[in-house]
Design a protein around this motif. Sequence first.
Motif, PDB file in Angstrom:
ATOM      1  N   TRP A  80      -9.255   0.665   0.694  1.00 57.16           N
ATOM      2  CA  TRP A  80      -8.841   1.953   1.256  1.00 57.16           C
ATOM      3  C   TRP A  80      -9.035   1.973   2.763  1.00 57.16           C
ATOM      4  CZ3 TRP A  80     -12.923   4.122   3.746  1.00 57.16           C
ATOM      5  CH2 TRP A  80     -14.218   3.843   3.273  1.00 57.16           C
ATOM      6  N   ALA A  81      -8.254   2.791   3.433  1.00 51.35           N
ATOM      7  CA  ALA A  81      -8.421   2.977   4.877  1.00 51.35           C
ATOM      8  C   ALA A  81      -8.076   4.416   5.214  1.00 51.35           C
ATOM      9  CB  ALA A  81      -7.509   2.019   5.641  1.00 51.35           C
ATOM     10  N   LYS A  82      -9.056   5.115   5.759  1.00 50.36           N
ATOM     11  CA  LYS A  82      -8.826   6.525   6.104  1.00 50.36           C
ATOM     12  C   LYS A  82      -8.204   6.628   7.482  1.00 50.36           C
ATOM     13  CE  LYS A  82     -12.764   8.265   3.462  1.00 50.36           C
ATOM     14  NZ  LYS A  82     -14.111   8.897   3.540  1.00 50.36           N
ATOM     15  N   LEU A 107      -4.071   3.425   0.651  1.00 51.03           N
ATOM     16  CA  LEU A 107      -4.607   2.683  -0.499  1.00 51.03           C
ATOM     17  C   LEU A 107      -3.796   1.401  -0.640  1.00 51.03           C
ATOM     18  CD1 LEU A 107      -5.064   5.618  -3.034  1.00 51.03           C
ATOM     19  CD2 LEU A 107      -6.843   4.481  -1.682  1.00 51.03           C
ATOM     20  N   VAL A 108      -4.495   0.268  -0.683  1.00 52.78           N
ATOM     21  CA  VAL A 108      -3.826  -1.026  -0.606  1.00 52.78           C
ATOM     22  C   VAL A 108      -4.275  -1.931  -1.747  1.00 52.78           C
ATOM     23  CG1 VAL A 108      -3.502  -3.087   0.834  1.00 52.78           C
ATOM     24  CG2 VAL A 108      -3.622  -0.812   1.898  1.00 52.78           C
ATOM     25  N   MET A 109      -3.323  -2.623  -2.316  1.00 53.33           N
ATOM     26  CA  MET A 109      -3.624  -3.586  -3.378  1.00 53.33           C
ATOM     27  C   MET A 109      -3.005  -4.930  -3.044  1.00 53.33           C
ATOM     28  SD  MET A 109      -2.900  -1.509  -6.848  1.00 53.33           S
ATOM     29  CE  MET A 109      -4.152  -0.513  -7.625  1.00 53.33           C
ATOM     30  N   ALA A 110      -3.550  -5.961  -3.658  1.00 55.31           N
ATOM     31  CA  ALA A 110      -3.002  -7.298  -3.433  1.00 55.31           C
ATOM     32  C   ALA A 110      -3.012  -8.065  -4.745  1.00 55.31           C
ATOM     33  CB  ALA A 110      -3.813  -8.028  -2.384  1.00 55.31           C
ATOM     34  N   GLY A 164       0.802  -1.217   0.000  1.00 55.51           N
ATOM     35  CA  GLY A 164       0.000   0.000   0.000  1.00 55.51           C
ATOM     36  C   GLY A 164       0.833   1.264   0.000  1.00 55.51           C
ATOM     37  N   ILE A 165       0.138   2.376  -0.164  1.00 56.14           N
ATOM     38  CA  ILE A 165       0.743   3.705  -0.026  1.00 56.14           C
ATOM     39  C   ILE A 165      -0.165   4.540   0.872  1.00 56.14           C
ATOM     40  CG2 ILE A 165       1.946   3.779  -2.235  1.00 56.14           C
ATOM     41  CD1 ILE A 165      -0.443   5.361  -3.380  1.00 56.14           C
ATOM     42  N   SER A 166       0.411   5.562   1.447  1.00 55.77           N
ATOM     43  CA  SER A 166      -0.379   6.496   2.234  1.00 55.77           C
ATOM     44  C   SER A 166      -0.418   7.824   1.490  1.00 55.77           C
ATOM     45  CB  SER A 166       0.274   6.673   3.599  1.00 55.77           C
ATOM     46  OG  SER A 166      -0.343   7.746   4.274  1.00 55.77           O
ATOM     47  N   VAL A 167      -1.628   8.232   1.120  1.00 60.08           N
ATOM     48  CA  VAL A 167      -1.771   9.449   0.316  1.00 60.08           C
ATOM     49  C   VAL A 167      -2.079  10.618   1.254  1.00 60.08           C
ATOM     50  CG1 VAL A 167      -2.962  10.501  -1.628  1.00 60.08           C
ATOM     51  CG2 VAL A 167      -2.709   8.012  -1.520  1.00 60.08           C
ATOM     52  N   PRO A 168      -1.255  11.638   1.243  1.00 61.21           N
ATOM     53  CA  PRO A 168      -1.433  12.707   2.224  1.00 61.21           C
ATOM     54  C   PRO A 168      -2.741  13.469   2.045  1.00 61.21           C
ATOM     55  CG  PRO A 168       0.292  13.276   0.630  1.00 61.21           C
ATOM     56  CD  PRO A 168      -0.086  11.860   0.379  1.00 61.21           C
TER      57      PRO A 168
END
Lengths: 582, 582
Positions: free
Chosen positions: A350-352, A388-391, A317-321
């Motif tokens: 997604w995770a807020k 935002l996470v992908m697998a 995943g990445i963390s989008v600011p």
Amino acid sequence: MYRSHNCGELTISNVGEEVLLSGWVQKSRDLGAMVFVDLRDRYGITQLTFSDERDTELMASAQKLGREFVIQVEGKVIERTSKNKKIATGEIEIEVSLLKILNKSDLPPFTIEDNTDGGEDIRMKYRYLDIRRNPIRNNLVLRSKVSMEVRNYLSNIEFLEVETPYLIKSTPEGARDFIVPSRMNGGEFYALPQSPQTFKQLLMVGGVDKYFQIVKCFRDEDLRADRQPEFTQIDCEMSFVEQDDILEVFEGLTRHLLKKINNVEVGEFPRMDYAEAMKLYGSDKPDIRFDMKFAELNDVAKNKGFKVFDSQELVVGISVPNCASYTRKQLDKLIEWVKRPQIGATGLIWAKHNEDGTFKSSVDKFFNQEALAQWSEKLNSKTGDLMLVMAGDIDKTRKALGELRLYMAETLGLRDPKKFAPLWVVDFPLLEWDEDSERYHAMHHPFTSPKMEDMHLLSTEPGKVRANAYDLVMNGNEIGGGSIRIHDKSTQEMMFSHLGFTEEEAKNQFGFLMDAFQFGAPPHGGIAFGLDRLVAIMGGQEIIRDFIAFPKNNSGRDVMIDSPATVSEEQLIDLKLKLDLK
Amino acid sequence: MYRSHNCGELTISNVGEEVLLSGWVQKSRDLGAMVFVDLRDRYGITQLTFSDERDTELMASAQKLGREFVIQVEGKVIERTSKNKKIATGEIEIEVSLLKILNKSDLPPFTIEDNTDGGEDIRMKYRYLDIRRNPIRNNLVLRSKVSMEVRNYLSNIEFLEVETPYLIKSTPEGARDFIVPSRMNGGEFYALPQSPQTFKQLLMVGGVDKYFQIVKCFRDEDLRADRQPEFTQIDCEMSFVEQDDILEVFEGLTRHLLKKINNVEVGEFPRMDYAEAMKLYGSDKPDIRFDMKFAELNDVAKNKGFKVFDSQELVVGISVPNCASYTRKQLDKLIEWVKRPQIGATGLIWAKHNEDGTFKSSVDKFFNQEALAQWSEKLNSKTGDLMLVMAGDIDKTRKALGELRLYMAETLGLRDPKKFAPLWVVDFPLLEWDEDSERYHAMHHPFTSPKMEDMHLLSTEPGKVRANAYDLVMNGNEIGGGSIRIHDKSTQEMMFSHLGFTEEEAKNQFGFLMDAFQFGAPPHGGIAFGLDRLVAIMGGQEIIRDFIAFPKNNSGRDVMIDSPATVSEEQLIDLKLKLDLK
């Protein structure tokens, strides 16, 4: 004589002088008793004045001037009453005493303004008019400057520019060649070079020591958007060098260009190995103007009962600011975006990271606050961020998340065209598996030297062998790439054999190079920059077409001159060729 | 790291330093107890010493070094006992402590020496070895320098280097094009440019104002000696200029090059019109390093009873300095020489201006002393000179005598390669009659503007119309040529029609240019220099092949890479082509 000055150089210090100017009518304003004409050339705009009072006949002629007429005027430089501080000539104007129309102009098919009303197609057809517009002309000026700076920099450190031939020999390895039938040798063909690779290596064998060339190269590929069948390389090669020597020289060149052209100081370029680039950015050309590095979540996200993750190789995943405030609709749009065939992901989690420190995700059923806090820790998210996470399987998932990362950065305005973030990506794999032909291909080209310490893997795990190959990446674009070359015959032979060449094929295509290696080839290596892209990026853009004087469209056509075109029957007969169009 | 210094830079001031050098073994001398090795790279030669006393093992390795081995050595710089003042490094040598063989070398097929034992063919096949030799490498260095100086000079006066396309459109006018089949547009072809002529004109229409480009051009001609199918032009164009403006700029460039590269100061270039050049030198590219101007003898030599003269259009001669002592045998050889098919004269009359002031000629039967004195007066001969006279129709006789003039100058050593005599030849005819097609062709190209004052002759006596066309000539070679161009559609249409183009052909081939002329084309003109020849002449030679890194032979073959060559059946199928070799 057509002019004493150009249209960009007269200032208040010239007041009182009689001058002669030539140029194009940019626009004219008829105020009844006076006409003001903006006269334009490459260097600027000078205001001309005509008045009924001063000369009725001249005034009448001026009133008839159309846009883009080419005129010559004689007149006196006077101080303007209302000054224009925006342009160099804005303090003066010319009181015209003589007007000569050098050439009339039909109404151009689009306006010759910075913001033209002309669409892409019509501008291409009338490219010579498009070039009159400041944005395109400035691009050509920039390109000319960059080329000069490259030449000056390299010449000053003893590089010789050597011209290599354009009519060479076709080699089936790599992309398709353009070929050129030979009339004097019926049934035989030259090929246009995809790069001067073998010639520059021969120049090293010849003791040239430091070579460069700004040179056109040719590839007959099905054109993706923004690819050209002919493109320009800054092609370089050095003898008696290791990888570090080359990186140092061309980092110096790149830094010099950014300083000279963009007035931007850049520190030492970071270096990242290929494996790390793929792991952290899902790309071998990461845009590091912004952060959003990947974090792998296998440890904390798998085996929590969420099957979508459990069955996959990689959860990442990445963390989008500052995107925790995204609405459902915005999030759905993102999910749609990653599912497009160009990206090809199966979904997006997604995770807020809410402002109050709590988490809200699309998988709350499987991951409680504590679990999401673990994600947050890995992804280094802050309150207000959106994870935002992908697998999926490793390569595809990284690639898709890499695309999403760029998309988010674009959306958030993080891809600042005035910021320059160069980066060396090193230790590329030597070989890559080609699904179609079911064999390994050279990732860079067949002349790239493997890392000595990986040589033992060549027979057993060829995909794991790393090469002495490197790319220079800037703002998410590969602007250069190169390698240390093989310089001994036996290694080169072994390499050809691993790439599936028979001995005969190798000899037939590259025999001259193998021969050359027998007569004292020095250790050598080099790099080639894509000039079109380099200039585009330095110009703050990514579309190369606008930085090429006469580009071709996506079907390889020059719509201005209408080429390619049919040729006469006589030409084909001379060449001993027949069309076979069925 | 491969080296701390190159092989050309260590001097007495480095004595005592530990250095690392890499390069090629130029030669080694084994004196039993010591071995001296000359280590060579592009920058020079450094002497290495090995001694039995210092290190037996190292000495043994040194004894095994062959010519052209690539080696790396570590050692200390020491002062030589017997110094070599001829080379920069001649005061020092390296006491080697470590020797590493980087690459072995087979015995080269010819010696890598200034005076090699290799013939032309073998040197071409192993061009990379030929480039190791000083004479060839120095030529490449010279070429690189000339190109840089051209670019710097022109950039400093606001010329932009703009790259024009290589894949353009075939036009049957002029020489044959090389064509390039398009795969994406089956049955259609690009052509390689014979020059960027139309594109540079379009750049002027586009307001680029001052353009240049050092660019490859292509011509599919049956190659005469010392012609190449691909060659390099310094291509230039300017807007808002008359002929004088262009001559001034490029005279400045040429003068700058001669000063910078050859350290030769040249005054203002003489200008001569075409008609005068033909009359005085029988050539449109006279070598004016020496005199021997033609004098016409019709007045004094015709109607004296010598039928060979009486029936001819022109009797014309030169006075060759200090050749009155030529023997019968030498004179007969000259007569044979002019009768060769390449010269094609029917004969040659000679008259010696003896040291005692008398004359002796091959036509004493018809011309007495008084008559010959009249020749002498016309030809401005001095005692000791040899007058050589030809008769025939004007054009052929002038041409033949022009050749003889060059031959005599060559023989007498008057063509000093270190002397530079530039010259503008101006006012070329617009059209020339083509015997084969029985129509007029453009002498320069169809875009050249006629002189306004001659326009009235275009319909009645087209051969007499002069053009605004000029050549820059140096030492008997055309090194550049150009013209003021037509910039309005109606003149261009008229020109095409005079050249036998139908309206449709003109539109089909040059419609884009005619279109461009309707949107405000500025007056413009330009010039193109042949870089290959310019560099050769600046290098004191006339053979361009030695100034090209990888030249082709007279059959258009690159014998090193063995090109052109056959291509695969698949390539032809992709291109929708079939061979038709019958």
